[in-house]
Write a protein that holds these residues in place. Structure first.
Motif, PDB file in Angstrom:
ATOM      1  N   TYR A 133       0.318  -1.506   0.045  1.00  8.82           N
ATOM      2  CA  TYR A 133      -0.196  -0.348  -0.277  1.00  8.82           C
ATOM      3  C   TYR A 133       0.981   1.277   0.226  1.00  8.82           C
ATOM      4  O   TYR A 133       2.105   1.099   0.729  1.00  8.82           O
ATOM      5  CB  TYR A 133      -0.763   0.098   1.403  1.00  8.82           C
ATOM      6  CG  TYR A 133      -2.063  -0.998   1.353  1.00  8.82           C
ATOM      7  CD1 TYR A 133      -2.988  -1.397   0.427  1.00  8.82           C
ATOM      8  CD2 TYR A 133      -1.471  -2.026   2.517  1.00  8.82           C
ATOM      9  CE1 TYR A 133      -4.022  -2.713   0.680  1.00  8.82           C
ATOM     10  CE2 TYR A 133      -2.185  -3.568   2.390  1.00  8.82           C
ATOM     11  CZ  TYR A 133      -3.680  -3.728   1.659  1.00  8.82           C
ATOM     12  OH  TYR A 133      -4.422  -4.362   1.801  1.00  8.82           O
ATOM     13  N   ARG A 134       0.758   1.906  -0.774  1.00  3.11           N
ATOM     14  CA  ARG A 134       1.518   3.262  -1.100  1.00  3.11           C
ATOM     15  C   ARG A 134       0.092   4.337  -1.499  1.00  3.11           C
ATOM     16  O   ARG A 134      -1.229   4.194  -1.995  1.00  3.11           O
ATOM     17  CB  ARG A 134       2.463   3.510  -2.309  1.00  3.11           C
ATOM     18  CG  ARG A 134       3.811   2.233  -1.910  1.00  3.11           C
ATOM     19  CD  ARG A 134       4.659   1.755  -2.987  1.00  3.11           C
ATOM     20  NE  ARG A 134       5.301   3.187  -2.606  1.00  3.11           N
ATOM     21  CZ  ARG A 134       6.715   3.029  -2.864  1.00  3.11           C
ATOM     22  NH1 ARG A 134       6.826   2.236  -4.286  1.00  3.11           N
ATOM     23  NH2 ARG A 134       7.712   3.720  -2.594  1.00  3.11           N
ATOM     24  N   SER A 135       0.569   5.516  -1.767  1.00  4.09           N
ATOM     25  CA  SER A 135      -0.003   7.070  -1.632  1.00  4.09           C
ATOM     26  C   SER A 135       0.614   7.054  -3.323  1.00  4.09           C
ATOM     27  O   SER A 135       1.554   7.499  -3.230  1.00  4.09           O
ATOM     28  CB  SER A 135       0.810   8.323  -1.093  1.00  4.09           C
ATOM     29  OG  SER A 135       0.074   9.410  -1.696  1.00  4.09           O
ATOM     30  N   PRO A 136      -0.391   7.349  -4.063  1.00  4.38           N
ATOM     31  CA  PRO A 136       0.520   7.491  -5.078  1.00  4.38           C
ATOM     32  C   PRO A 136       0.060   8.849  -5.469  1.00  4.38           C
ATOM     33  O   PRO A 136       0.754   9.503  -6.477  1.00  4.38           O
ATOM     34  CB  PRO A 136      -1.141   7.009  -6.536  1.00  4.38           C
ATOM     35  CG  PRO A 136      -2.325   6.396  -5.485  1.00  4.38           C
ATOM     36  CD  PRO A 136      -1.832   6.320  -3.793  1.00  4.38           C
ATOM     37  N   SER A 137      -0.919  10.023  -4.787  1.00  5.21           N
ATOM     38  CA  SER A 137      -0.671  11.239  -4.675  1.00  5.21           C
ATOM     39  C   SER A 137       0.489  11.739  -4.407  1.00  5.21           C
ATOM     40  O   SER A 137       1.361  12.786  -4.839  1.00  5.21           O
ATOM     41  CB  SER A 137      -2.121  11.884  -4.018  1.00  5.21           C
ATOM     42  OG  SER A 137      -2.140  11.899  -3.266  1.00  5.21           O
ATOM     43  N   GLY A 138       1.057  10.624  -3.149  1.00  5.59           N
ATOM     44  CA  GLY A 138       2.323  11.277  -3.032  1.00  5.59           C
ATOM     45  C   GLY A 138       3.980  10.788  -3.473  1.00  5.59           C
ATOM     46  O   GLY A 138       4.739  11.524  -3.844  1.00  5.59           O
TER      47      GLY A 138
ATOM     48  N   GLY B  44       3.275  13.712  -6.405  1.00  8.31           N
ATOM     49  CA  GLY B  44       4.053  14.798  -5.915  1.00  8.31           C
ATOM     50  C   GLY B  44       5.964  15.238  -4.937  1.00  8.31           C
ATOM     51  O   GLY B  44       6.377  15.632  -5.571  1.00  8.31           O
ATOM     52  N   GLY B  45       6.182  13.845  -5.149  1.00  9.84           N
ATOM     53  CA  GLY B  45       7.720  13.358  -5.090  1.00  9.84           C
ATOM     54  C   GLY B  45       8.335  13.537  -6.116  1.00  9.84           C
ATOM     55  O   GLY B  45       9.511  14.433  -6.495  1.00  9.84           O
ATOM     56  N   VAL B  46       7.954  12.900  -6.684  1.00 12.71           N
ATOM     57  CA  VAL B  46       8.274  12.753  -8.169  1.00 12.71           C
ATOM     58  C   VAL B  46       8.453  14.481  -9.066  1.00 12.71           C
ATOM     59  O   VAL B  46       9.852  14.628  -9.437  1.00 12.71           O
ATOM     60  CB  VAL B  46       8.132  11.710  -9.131  1.00 12.71           C
ATOM     61  CG1 VAL B  46       8.452  12.315 -10.626  1.00 12.71           C
ATOM     62  CG2 VAL B  46       7.944   9.984  -8.392  1.00 12.71           C
ATOM     63  N   LEU B  47       7.368  14.665  -9.254  1.00 16.08           N
ATOM     64  CA  LEU B  47       7.475  16.136  -9.718  1.00 16.08           C
ATOM     65  C   LEU B  47       9.114  17.117  -8.316  1.00 16.08           C
ATOM     66  O   LEU B  47       9.813  17.658  -8.937  1.00 16.08           O
ATOM     67  CB  LEU B  47       6.225  16.740  -9.603  1.00 16.08           C
ATOM     68  CG  LEU B  47       6.647  18.374  -9.715  1.00 16.08           C
ATOM     69  CD1 LEU B  47       6.890  18.609 -11.273  1.00 16.08           C
ATOM     70  CD2 LEU B  47       4.721  18.438  -9.538  1.00 16.08           C
ATOM     71  N   LEU B  48       8.497  17.365  -7.297  1.00 17.75           N
ATOM     72  CA  LEU B  48       9.637  17.771  -6.408  1.00 17.75           C
ATOM     73  C   LEU B  48      10.873  17.553  -7.177  1.00 17.75           C
ATOM     74  O   LEU B  48      11.842  18.435  -6.318  1.00 17.75           O
ATOM     75  CB  LEU B  48       8.822  17.595  -4.706  1.00 17.75           C
ATOM     76  CG  LEU B  48       8.044  18.788  -3.720  1.00 17.75           C
ATOM     77  CD1 LEU B  48       7.770  18.393  -2.863  1.00 17.75           C
ATOM     78  CD2 LEU B  48       7.536  20.326  -4.798  1.00 17.75           C
ATOM     79  N   LEU B  49      11.052  16.122  -7.107  1.00 13.71           N
ATOM     80  CA  LEU B  49      12.657  15.846  -7.662  1.00 13.71           C
ATOM     81  C   LEU B  49      13.686  16.457  -8.098  1.00 13.71           C
ATOM     82  O   LEU B  49      14.192  16.449  -8.296  1.00 13.71           O
ATOM     83  CB  LEU B  49      12.891  14.361  -6.857  1.00 13.71           C
ATOM     84  CG  LEU B  49      12.583  13.599  -5.947  1.00 13.71           C
ATOM     85  CD1 LEU B  49      12.220  12.380  -5.596  1.00 13.71           C
ATOM     86  CD2 LEU B  49      13.318  13.954  -4.598  1.00 13.71           C
ATOM     87  N   ALA B  50      12.238  16.891  -9.459  1.00 16.41           N
ATOM     88  CA  ALA B  50      12.358  16.448 -10.950  1.00 16.41           C
ATOM     89  C   ALA B  50      12.775  18.387 -10.820  1.00 16.41           C
ATOM     90  O   ALA B  50      14.101  18.971 -11.004  1.00 16.41           O
ATOM     91  CB  ALA B  50      11.305  16.714 -11.646  1.00 16.41           C
ATOM     92  N   ILE B  51      11.816  19.139  -9.941  1.00 20.14           N
ATOM     93  CA  ILE B  51      12.627  20.426 -10.024  1.00 20.14           C
ATOM     94  C   ILE B  51      13.961  20.852  -9.010  1.00 20.14           C
ATOM     95  O   ILE B  51      14.645  21.606  -9.224  1.00 20.14           O
ATOM     96  CB  ILE B  51      11.323  21.354  -8.965  1.00 20.14           C
ATOM     97  CG1 ILE B  51       9.816  21.125 -10.034  1.00 20.14           C
ATOM     98  CG2 ILE B  51      11.404  22.326  -9.219  1.00 20.14           C
ATOM     99  CD1 ILE B  51       8.267  21.443  -9.124  1.00 20.14           C
ATOM    100  N   VAL B  52      13.975  20.484  -7.733  1.00 13.86           N
ATOM    101  CA  VAL B  52      14.815  20.865  -6.914  1.00 13.86           C
ATOM    102  C   VAL B  52      16.515  19.770  -7.740  1.00 13.86           C
ATOM    103  O   VAL B  52      17.655  20.462  -7.905  1.00 13.86           O
ATOM    104  CB  VAL B  52      15.302  19.554  -5.655  1.00 13.86           C
ATOM    105  CG1 VAL B  52      16.211  18.781  -5.386  1.00 13.86           C
ATOM    106  CG2 VAL B  52      13.761  20.686  -4.831  1.00 13.86           C
ATOM    107  N   GLY B  53      16.131  18.208  -8.802  1.00 14.85           N
ATOM    108  CA  GLY B  53      17.940  17.969  -9.113  1.00 14.85           C
ATOM    109  C   GLY B  53      17.883  19.636 -10.296  1.00 14.85           C
ATOM    110  O   GLY B  53      18.866  19.300 -10.454  1.00 14.85           O
TER     111      GLY B  53
END
Length: 217
Positions: free
Chosen positions: A20-25, A28-37
């Motif tokens: 069980y995982r949070s798809p929205s989380g 959002g995390g992948v998007l933030l990591l892309a911006i930070v990277g």
């Protein structure tokens, strides 16, 4: 050669984990990591002076923390145990050590000693709960005696049981597993905790490096 009266014991079946995982989380995390990277790598390549070092330290701090709170959380459940992977800890609870689940403003699991562990991978969405409540109320009005029914060429499938938000459905499934497996001899043991040093170490190193750079600026 074995006779029918002396069959070898059957091996315990291997049960796959329910994950069980949070798809929205995760999204959002992948998007933030892309911006930070993108910003960090740009500063590393084009920055001057100590800017690349500051960018490197910032990346060391932000990337593990963003991943820890968005992509990393997960819950693994099988017939023997529950494993909760939170941002900084992994908690393994054999079903015999789980007392109950509580779902309020956050989802939590309690062990038989009364210790509480938050379940980060199954966030509570008040909006989803309100949406599910409206859908259930609408279905109740439709099924009420005397309610007007319109014929649709493509009727929507009717859900069995009460309408529940996704997070609440997951907690319901975990409660069912607890009820079914809590007394099983193979689901007994002790609670184990493991700190996520793979997240904490690079974040701490980046924080120390960033503090040194800023203090000597």
């Amino acid at each position: 050669m074995t006779t029918p009266d002396h069959q070898p014991p059957a091996p315990d079946p291997a049960y796959k984990d329910r994950v069980y995982r949070s798809p929205s989380g995760i999204a959002g995390g992948v998007l933030l990591l892309a911006i930070v990277g993108w910003l960090g790598i740009d500063a590393l390549v084009t920055g001057e002076g100590r800017t690349p070092w500051v960018a490197l330290a910032t990346l060391l701090v932000l990337v593990p923390l963003v991943a820890a709170f968005t992509v990393r959380p997960a819950v693994y459940a099988n017939e023997q145990r529950l494993r909760v992977r939170n941002p900084f800890r992994v908690i393994t609870l054999p079903w015999g050590t789980v007392e109950t689940f509580r779902s309020g403003y956050s989802n939590e699991v309690f062990d038989t000693a009364g210790t509480k562990y938050q379940v980060w991978a199954v966030p509570v969405s008040l909006r989803a709960r309100k949406r599910a409540a409206r859908k259930e109320a609408k279905g109740a009005r439709t099924d009420a005696p005397g309610a007007r029914r319109t014929r649709s060429p493509h009727p929507a499938p009717v859900a069995e049981g009460p309408v529940r938000a996704q997070g609440d459905q997951i907690i319901d499934e975990l409660r069912e597993l607890l009820e079914a497996r809590g007394k099983d001899p193979r689901a007994q043991g002790e609670v184990s905790l493991r700190w996520a040093y793979e997240v904490m170490a690079p974040a701490a190193a980046g924080a120390v490096l960033l503090a040194i750079l800023l203090s000597f600026g």
